[in-house]
Design an enzyme around this catalytic site. Sequence first.
Site, short mmCIF file in Angstrom:
data_model
loop_
_atom_site.label_atom_id
_atom_site.label_comp_id
_atom_site.label_asym_id
_atom_site.label_seq_id
_atom_site.Cartn_x
_atom_site.Cartn_y
_atom_site.Cartn_z
N CYS A 250 -31.28 5.32 15.51
CA CYS A 250 -30.10 5.13 14.65
C CYS A 250 -29.16 6.30 14.89
CB CYS A 250 -30.50 4.96 13.19
SG CYS A 250 -31.32 6.40 12.47
N ASN B 86 -31.04 9.68 12.52
CA ASN B 86 -32.52 9.77 12.57
C ASN B 86 -33.10 10.37 11.29
OD1 ASN B 86 -35.15 11.42 14.49
ND2 ASN B 86 -35.11 9.33 13.80
N CYS C 270 -32.54 8.18 8.21
CA CYS C 270 -32.66 7.03 7.29
C CYS C 270 -33.32 5.84 7.98
CB CYS C 270 -31.30 6.63 6.73
SG CYS C 270 -30.55 7.90 5.67
N ARG C 271 -32.54 5.09 8.78
CA ARG C 271 -33.04 3.80 9.28
C ARG C 271 -34.16 3.91 10.31
NH1 ARG C 271 -27.26 1.87 11.08
NH2 ARG C 271 -27.18 4.14 11.37
N SER C 272 -33.98 4.74 11.35
CA SER C 272 -35.00 4.73 12.41
C SER C 272 -36.33 5.38 11.99
CB SER C 272 -34.46 5.32 13.73
OG SER C 272 -34.08 6.66 13.59
N ASP D 122 -25.99 1.02 7.83
CA ASP D 122 -26.21 2.44 7.52
C ASP D 122 -26.22 2.64 6.00
OD1 ASP D 122 -26.12 5.17 7.26
OD2 ASP D 122 -24.53 5.47 8.74
P1 4NP Z 1 -29.17 6.96 9.77
O1 4NP Z 1 -28.14 7.35 8.60
O2 4NP Z 1 -28.36 6.79 11.02
O3 4NP Z 1 -29.77 5.67 9.29
O4 4NP Z 1 -30.16 8.11 9.85
C1 4NP Z 1 -27.28 8.45 8.71
C2 4NP Z 1 -27.72 9.70 8.39
C3 4NP Z 1 -26.86 10.80 8.49
C4 4NP Z 1 -25.56 10.60 8.89
C5 4NP Z 1 -25.12 9.33 9.23
C6 4NP Z 1 -25.98 8.25 9.14
N1 4NP Z 1 -24.68 11.70 8.96
O5 4NP Z 1 -23.48 11.50 9.24
O6 4NP Z 1 -25.10 12.86 8.75
#
Ligand code: 4NP
Length: 170
Positions: free
Chosen positions: A25, A28, A30-32, A143
Amino acid sequence: MIDKRLEKVVNRLKGKEKIRVLFVCLGNICRSPAAEGVLKAIVEERGDAARWQIDSAGTGGWHVGQLPDKRMRIHARRRGIELDHLCRQVQAHDFDDFDIIVPMDGDNETNLRRLARTPEDAEKIVPMAVFVDKAMRYDYIPDPYYEGAEGFELVLDLLESGCRKMAEIL
Ligand code: 4NP
């Protein structure tokens, strides 16, 4: 009817003793890492864990070394899943180390395609939504970072659907 992209990945991995999956994702956190935890729990429940190597990474590097987002850890824990992955950024050599690389959304997919060095690398990229039940009506994993509790629950529902399918067919 089985999706063409699913058919392709099933054929490519047919007969492999070990399946190495990398979920990707943006952050790294939340989703992945949640996908990693959900698939690990499913293959363990099926008594099939030895056949799988499961990891996750982000296209961005802002959170390297950190545990997953606290909100995601809380929502996963409610489903009996502990997330202990430490954030890392995806690297070109991940295409050597994994058989299937699974982006959560279209941006993650575009970034991975830029990182792919060969057509064989690119063939390993299969979006998570390909595995998710069509009835869930999402063609990407949204997201949840700027969302509330519902966003995290939606992500976990989509990932459970996709990971169950993955464990069944690969
Ligand atoms: P992820 O979510 O891609 O599912 O881990 C996010 C976590 C952090 C950020 C963006 C998306 N960020 O901009 O810090």
